[in-house]
Motif scaffolding. Sequence first.
Motif, PDB file in Angstrom:
ATOM      1  N   ARG A   1       0.826   2.714  12.411  1.00 24.03           N
ATOM      2  CA  ARG A   1       0.601   1.366  11.871  1.00 24.03           C
ATOM      3  C   ARG A   1      -0.304   1.450  10.647  1.00 24.03           C
ATOM      4  NH1 ARG A   1       0.556  -4.044  13.063  1.00 24.03           N
ATOM      5  NH2 ARG A   1      -1.422  -5.137  12.847  1.00 24.03           N
TER       6      ARG A   1
ATOM      7  N   ARG B   1       7.412  10.250   1.695  1.00 21.68           N
ATOM      8  CA  ARG B   1       6.269  10.021   2.582  1.00 21.68           C
ATOM      9  C   ARG B   1       6.734   9.240   3.794  1.00 21.68           C
ATOM     10  NH1 ARG B   1       2.851   9.323   5.843  1.00 21.68           N
ATOM     11  NH2 ARG B   1       0.619   9.251   5.483  1.00 21.68           N
TER      12      ARG B   1
ATOM     13  N   ALA C   1      -0.192   4.687   2.100  1.00 24.09           N
ATOM     14  CA  ALA C   1       0.659   5.501   1.230  1.00 24.09           C
ATOM     15  C   ALA C   1       0.900   4.804  -0.105  1.00 24.09           C
ATOM     16  CB  ALA C   1       1.995   5.796   1.922  1.00 24.09           C
TER      17      ALA C   1
ATOM     18  N   ILE D   1       8.471   5.857   0.335  1.00 24.41           N
ATOM     19  CA  ILE D   1       7.809   5.610   1.616  1.00 24.41           C
ATOM     20  C   ILE D   1       8.880   5.146   2.588  1.00 24.41           C
ATOM     21  CG2 ILE D   1       6.070   4.254   2.828  1.00 24.41           C
ATOM     22  CD1 ILE D   1       4.728   3.861   0.015  1.00 24.41           C
TER      23      ILE D   1
ATOM     24  N   CYS E   1      10.461   1.749  -0.890  1.00 17.73           N
ATOM     25  CA  CYS E   1      10.214   1.856   0.545  1.00 17.73           C
ATOM     26  C   CYS E   1      11.494   1.529   1.302  1.00 17.73           C
ATOM     27  CB  CYS E   1       9.063   0.955   0.983  1.00 17.73           C
ATOM     28  SG  CYS E   1       9.410  -0.791   1.110  1.00 17.73           S
TER      29      CYS E   1
ATOM     30  N   ASP F   1       0.167   2.854   7.919  1.00 18.68           N
ATOM     31  CA  ASP F   1       0.353   4.088   7.156  1.00 18.68           C
ATOM     32  C   ASP F   1       1.069   3.808   5.837  1.00 18.68           C
ATOM     33  OD1 ASP F   1      -0.043   6.807   6.879  1.00 18.68           O
ATOM     34  OD2 ASP F   1       1.839   7.336   7.866  1.00 18.68           O
ATOM     35  N   ALA F   2       2.010   2.875   5.849  1.00 23.14           N
ATOM     36  CA  ALA F   2       2.742   2.542   4.620  1.00 23.14           C
ATOM     37  C   ALA F   2       1.814   1.895   3.601  1.00 23.14           C
ATOM     38  CB  ALA F   2       3.920   1.619   4.938  1.00 23.14           C
TER      39      ALA F   2
ATOM     40  N   THR G   1       6.306   7.423   7.262  1.00 25.15           N
ATOM     41  CA  THR G   1       5.160   6.799   7.928  1.00 25.15           C
ATOM     42  C   THR G   1       4.981   7.418   9.311  1.00 25.15           C
ATOM     43  OG1 THR G   1       6.525   5.009   8.816  1.00 25.15           O
ATOM     44  CG2 THR G   1       5.460   4.629   6.682  1.00 25.15           C
ATOM     45  N   GLN G   2       3.724   7.394   9.770  1.00 26.47           N
ATOM     46  CA  GLN G   2       3.397   7.998  11.060  1.00 26.47           C
ATOM     47  C   GLN G   2       2.772   7.019  12.045  1.00 26.47           C
ATOM     48  OE1 GLN G   2       4.131  11.418  11.652  1.00 26.47           O
ATOM     49  NE2 GLN G   2       5.251  10.992   9.766  1.00 26.47           N
TER      50      GLN G   2
ATOM     51  N   THR H   1       7.409  -2.671   7.463  1.00 21.94           N
ATOM     52  CA  THR H   1       7.158  -1.602   6.491  1.00 21.94           C
ATOM     53  C   THR H   1       6.989  -2.191   5.105  1.00 21.94           C
ATOM     54  OG1 THR H   1       8.507  -0.085   7.830  1.00 21.94           O
ATOM     55  CG2 THR H   1       8.026   0.579   5.553  1.00 21.94           C
TER      56      THR H   1
ATOM     57  N   GLU I   1       3.613  -3.897   4.789  1.00 17.92           N
ATOM     58  CA  GLU I   1       2.514  -2.941   4.622  1.00 17.92           C
ATOM     59  C   GLU I   1       2.465  -2.392   3.199  1.00 17.92           C
ATOM     60  OE1 GLU I   1       2.087   0.181   7.455  1.00 17.92           O
ATOM     61  OE2 GLU I   1       2.394  -1.154   9.160  1.00 17.92           O
TER      62      GLU I   1
ATOM     63  N   ASN J   1      10.096   4.517   6.782  1.00 19.57           N
ATOM     64  CA  ASN J   1       9.860   4.431   8.219  1.00 19.57           C
ATOM     65  C   ASN J   1      11.131   4.934   8.886  1.00 19.57           C
ATOM     66  OD1 ASN J   1       9.599   3.733  10.882  1.00 19.57           O
ATOM     67  ND2 ASN J   1       8.826   1.683  10.507  1.00 19.57           N
TER      68      ASN J   1
END
Length: 107
Positions: free
Chosen positions: A43, A38, A49, A7, A64, A45-46, A40-41, A70, A73, A9
């Motif tokens: 807020r 993956r 995921a 994951i 991550c 999102d992490a 993130t897109q 990030t 999350e 960012n």
Amino acid sequence: MKKLYFITNLQAGKGVMRTKLSAVLDIFTAAGYEVTIRPTQARMDAAAAAEYACLSGQFDLIVCSGGDGTLNEVVQGLMHSRCPLPLGYIPCGSTNDFGRSLQIPTD
């Protein structure tokens, strides 16, 4: 082959991970992992995921990359799903308070 859910960012820390993504993926692959990326897109999102990675039962490890937000999350997603998966962290945010407090190198 072990499976890693990555994951990331890509906006964190002025986009630092964008320039290092291929090197990071090469390290994971050389270590014997099949990597699913993956980015993130938005807020939270992490968190979603991380929860997906846990509940899917497909992965052996979550890593991550991003800043403190990030990481926060991802931890929220793991806690919400009560996930036993190990978590790796590559700090690449602007302040990286968490990474600095644990003396995690940024390179």
